[in-house]
Design a protein around this motif. Structure first.
Motif, PDB file in Angstrom:
ATOM      1  N   SER A 122      33.329  34.338  41.652  1.00 55.65           N
ATOM      2  CA  SER A 122      31.983  34.827  41.318  1.00 55.65           C
ATOM      3  C   SER A 122      30.960  33.797  41.792  1.00 55.65           C
ATOM      4  CB  SER A 122      31.859  35.046  39.804  1.00 55.65           C
ATOM      5  OG  SER A 122      30.601  35.591  39.482  1.00 55.65           O
ATOM      6  N   ALA A 141      30.190  45.631  43.083  1.00 56.29           N
ATOM      7  CA  ALA A 141      31.133  45.563  41.957  1.00 56.29           C
ATOM      8  C   ALA A 141      31.224  46.915  41.257  1.00 56.29           C
ATOM      9  CB  ALA A 141      30.693  44.483  40.975  1.00 56.29           C
ATOM     10  N   LEU A 169      32.890  37.480  45.598  1.00 57.56           N
ATOM     11  CA  LEU A 169      31.776  38.341  45.210  1.00 57.56           C
ATOM     12  C   LEU A 169      30.477  37.544  45.202  1.00 57.56           C
ATOM     13  CD1 LEU A 169      30.929  41.156  44.193  1.00 57.56           C
ATOM     14  CD2 LEU A 169      31.424  40.369  41.865  1.00 57.56           C
ATOM     15  N   ARG A 200      26.077  43.140  42.735  1.00 55.59           N
ATOM     16  CA  ARG A 200      26.135  44.019  41.558  1.00 55.59           C
ATOM     17  C   ARG A 200      26.562  45.427  41.951  1.00 55.59           C
ATOM     18  NH1 ARG A 200      22.617  47.675  39.260  1.00 55.59           N
ATOM     19  NH2 ARG A 200      22.817  47.932  36.993  1.00 55.59           N
ATOM     20  N   LEU A 255      34.598  44.696  36.616  1.00 54.71           N
ATOM     21  CA  LEU A 255      35.595  44.710  37.685  1.00 54.71           C
ATOM     22  C   LEU A 255      36.769  43.806  37.333  1.00 54.71           C
ATOM     23  CD1 LEU A 255      36.493  45.517  40.540  1.00 54.71           C
ATOM     24  CD2 LEU A 255      35.085  43.641  41.429  1.00 54.71           C
ATOM     25  N   ILE A 273      39.020  36.781  41.369  1.00 61.05           N
ATOM     26  CA  ILE A 273      37.612  36.935  41.758  1.00 61.05           C
ATOM     27  C   ILE A 273      36.947  35.571  41.816  1.00 61.05           C
ATOM     28  CG2 ILE A 273      35.358  37.878  41.090  1.00 61.05           C
ATOM     29  CD1 ILE A 273      36.832  40.177  39.724  1.00 61.05           C
ATOM     30  N   GLU A 293      28.590  43.560  35.617  1.00 63.25           N
ATOM     31  CA  GLU A 293      29.378  44.381  36.538  1.00 63.25           C
ATOM     32  C   GLU A 293      30.574  43.603  37.081  1.00 63.25           C
ATOM     33  OE1 GLU A 293      25.638  46.110  35.693  1.00 63.25           O
ATOM     34  OE2 GLU A 293      26.081  44.085  36.450  1.00 63.25           O
ATOM     35  N   CYS A 294      30.395  42.303  37.280  1.00 65.37           N
ATOM     36  CA  CYS A 294      31.532  41.461  37.668  1.00 65.37           C
ATOM     37  C   CYS A 294      32.579  41.441  36.558  1.00 65.37           C
ATOM     38  CB  CYS A 294      31.043  40.052  37.977  1.00 65.37           C
ATOM     39  SG  CYS A 294      32.335  38.892  38.465  1.00 65.37           S
ATOM     40  N   THR A 336      34.655  49.170  41.121  1.00 66.02           N
ATOM     41  CA  THR A 336      35.189  49.554  39.807  1.00 66.02           C
ATOM     42  C   THR A 336      35.350  51.068  39.718  1.00 66.02           C
ATOM     43  OG1 THR A 336      34.107  47.619  38.831  1.00 66.02           O
ATOM     44  CG2 THR A 336      34.865  49.324  37.319  1.00 66.02           C
ATOM     45  N   VAL A 363      26.022  36.900  42.554  1.00 62.16           N
ATOM     46  CA  VAL A 363      26.189  37.677  41.316  1.00 62.16           C
ATOM     47  C   VAL A 363      25.012  37.400  40.380  1.00 62.16           C
ATOM     48  CG1 VAL A 363      27.649  37.998  39.276  1.00 62.16           C
ATOM     49  CG2 VAL A 363      28.693  37.730  41.528  1.00 62.16           C
TER      50      VAL A 363
END
Length: 606
Positions: free
Chosen positions: A220, A338, A286, A335, A236, A218, A232-233, A342, A224
């Motif tokens: 980020s 993610a 993300l 958010r 995931l 990922i 939430e990241c 998930t 984010v």
């Protein structure tokens, strides 16, 4: 004014009423929660400014309007609310262009109010007249030009709404004579966009890719942070067991204490993160546009995975696939996306489940190796830096101690960082090397000039951040070149009780560009040397505290002392660190070439 009076004045007038355009402008700001603005007073908006205070709005006067724009940027990035900047028409407004450009690339919801020449004089070349809309058209998401006094509240409200919906600066341009008169209008209430996770088809496609991934990673990004989506990241990443790297200059987009955190990509970023993402078969970008500067080769590694499938998630559909070829593009909130991914992966058997433990071991090993390398990397080892280190042994700084290695200084500063700290960095060689040493556990903590890369950014931006979050320690990093473009705002900090701490790396040169002269121009130094007085003494002359550091063992204690003064005594302090002239890698090996000279008179200049 009593507390009750103040609270009453923060209530927005209801329904259609008679009022002046100035009142409509100010009431619309109140409706949008504005309590602080940055700028320099001017006759062009004085009728409205006269009622800022009873409306509960503080105008913080700065020394230079560029600083005001940067302060509004920092304020917005910490608070998640609008940052406000205003100035006199003409030169006051043109001074803001650089700061608004920086805010544009930081996706900061800054509203710049640009009063302009009166309608009866436009085109006559009057005092301080200029066309102000073209100045900002490249760096704003929306430009509202008030076309009639009766539309003052309408345009003002729209600028606030568009700044939040498109996450970027907007401009409110107001002919100065339109503040006067009598109108009848209703104050518009804020309209906010409720962002979703993206299309179900693209989310399903992304989930299928992730289900078959063996080594997902990922990235980020700033999206984010803006979406308040760090938790939430994390969820995931934990479901996938995926290493998480920060996108360039977004070191606060994932907590550094988390086992899956691997550090930032880009210039002077984390070797651990770069080595891990190079192995990815699926990359989740993300909340990041994957800017070109943030994925360039570094530390001799062309680390971006050539064959990986890329899932890019961005709230702006125009960013999807713009820089990197992608397999799936999701136009959605970082958010919410993610969360949706998930949920789609919950309860499923994933290819990467079987290797979670081994990947976590690999993450730990790569991070440990990188930390050990940073510990041992006490100075630069290229030929120029070694010469500079030798020269420093034979000279003493004006403070009488010794010149310090920048990397050692940065490591000591890292160790002394207070909890919940906010840090801004200017552009420049040492500031960018600092990326490897700046780690955060809370979002909205790190502010850098992003793609615009302008000098003079760090101090005013951290002052804006401190205004929005006075309970948090605030530190600015600047080199001595960039420091010269903003040091006058120390007077603003002292005058208006905005206590911050500035760390100035005094190495007597424009380091980033000088490194190019080392690499490409055979050490022919033109305009790169700086002969400075003591910045600590200059700070004291402006009413702040000043500390000069020329011993390594004093770096951490100096920072702790300055933070104590900031948080407990309300004092601004400039820490001047005397550094050697050694230099890290050049910013852009890809952007320069060895010189070719065709004229005989220049044959030696190769």
């Amino acid at each position: 004014m009593s507390t009750q009076d103040s609270a009453d004045n923060r209530k927005v007038v209801q329904g259609k009423q008679k009022m002046t355009p100035s009142e409509a402008f100010v009431e619309t700001m109140v409706a949008n929660g504005v309590t602080d603005m940055f700028g320099i007073m001017g006759s062009a908006f004085m009728d409205a400014m006269d009622i800022f205070a009873p409306a509960g709005i503080r105008l913080i006067p700065v020394v230079h309007e560029q600083g005001a724009a940067h302060m509004a940027d920092g304020y917005a990035r910490v608070s998640g609310r609008h940052g406000m900047v205003i100035g006199q028409n003409g030169p006051g407004i043109s001074n803001c262009v650089t700061g608004i450009a920086a805010a544009y690339w930081a996706h900061s919801p800054v509203v710049i109010v640009t009063p302009e020449a009166g309608t009866t004089g436009i085109g006559l070349g009057g005092f301080q007249e200029c066309k102000q809309l073209p100045m900002f058209q490249e760096f704003t998401k929306y430009q509202g030009h008030v076309t009639h006094p009766s539309r003052m509240a309408e345009y003002t409200g729209r600028c606030f709404d568009r700044a939040m919906s498109e996450m970027g600066p907007t401009q409110l341009n107001i002919p100065r004579d339109y503040f006067y008169g009598e109108i009848e209008c209703e104050i518009p209430l804020p309209a906010r966009v409720d962002r979703g996770p993206g299309g179900s088809k693209s989310l399903d496609e992304a989930a299928e890719l992730l289900a078959s991934a063996k080594f997902p990673v990922i990235v980020s990004g700033g999206g984010v942070v803006m979406a308040d989506g760090v938790a939430e990241c994390k969820a995931l990443a934990e479901r996938l067991g995926a290493p998480v790297v920060n996108s360039y200059q977004h070191n606060d987009s994932f907590p550094a204490s988390h086992p899956l955190w691997c550090g930032p990509l880009g210039y002077q970023g984390s070797k651990a993160g770069m080595k891990l993402i190079s192995q990815a078969d699926v990359v989740i970008a993300l909340g990041t546009r994957l800017g070109p500067f943030g994925t360039l080769p570094q530390h001799g590694m062309d680390y971006w995975p050539k064959d990986a499938k890329i899932i890019q998630i961005d709230a702006d559909h125009k960013m999807l696939g713009l820089v990197k070829k992608i397999s799936v593009g999701i136009c959605g909130d970082a958010r919410e996306a993610a969360i949706a991914l998930t949920e789609r992966l919950s309860g499923r058997n994933l290819e990467c489940d079987a290797s979670k433990d081994s990947r976590l071991t690999q993450i730990r090993e790569e991070k440990a190796a990188w930390e050990a390398e940073l510990d041992a990397w006490t100075h630069e080892k290229d030929a120029f830096s070694l010469d500079a280190i030798e020269e420093a042994k034979d000279e003493k700084p004006f403070s009488g101690g010794e010149y310090l290695h920048p990397r050692q200084v940065l490591r000591e500063l890292e160790k002394a960082m207070p909890e919940d700290v906010m840090v801004s960095t200017d552009i420049g060689n040492i500031n960018s090397v600092a990326h490897s040493y700046l780690r955060f556990d809370r979002p909205r903590s790190f502010f850098a000039p992003m793609s615009f890369g302008n000098c003079g950014y760090a101090l005013p931006t951290i002052m804006g951040a401190k205004t929005a979050a006075p309970e948090r320690p605030a530190i600015a990093y600047a080199g001595d070149g960039a420091w010269g473009m903003s040091l006058m705002e120390i007077m603003t900090a002292v005058r208006h009780d905005i206590p911050v701490t500035a760390v100035v790396f005094h190495n007597r040169q424009w380091g980033a560009e000088k490194k190019n002269q080392v690499e490409f121009y055979n050490r022919r130094f033109v305009a790169g040397e700086l002969d400075n007085e003591s910045f600590a003494e200059i700070a004291r002359s402006m009413g702040a505290e000043g500390i000069t550091v020329d011993r390594l063992e004093d770096v951490g204690p100096a920072l702790k002392k300055a933070i104590d003064m900031q948080m407990n005594e309300g004092k601004t302090c400039v820490i001047e660190v005397m550094c050697t002239r050694e230099l890290g890698d050049p910013f852009r090996r890809d952007a320069l070439k060895k010189p070719v000279r065709l004229l005989e008179k220049y044959q030696d200049y190769v």
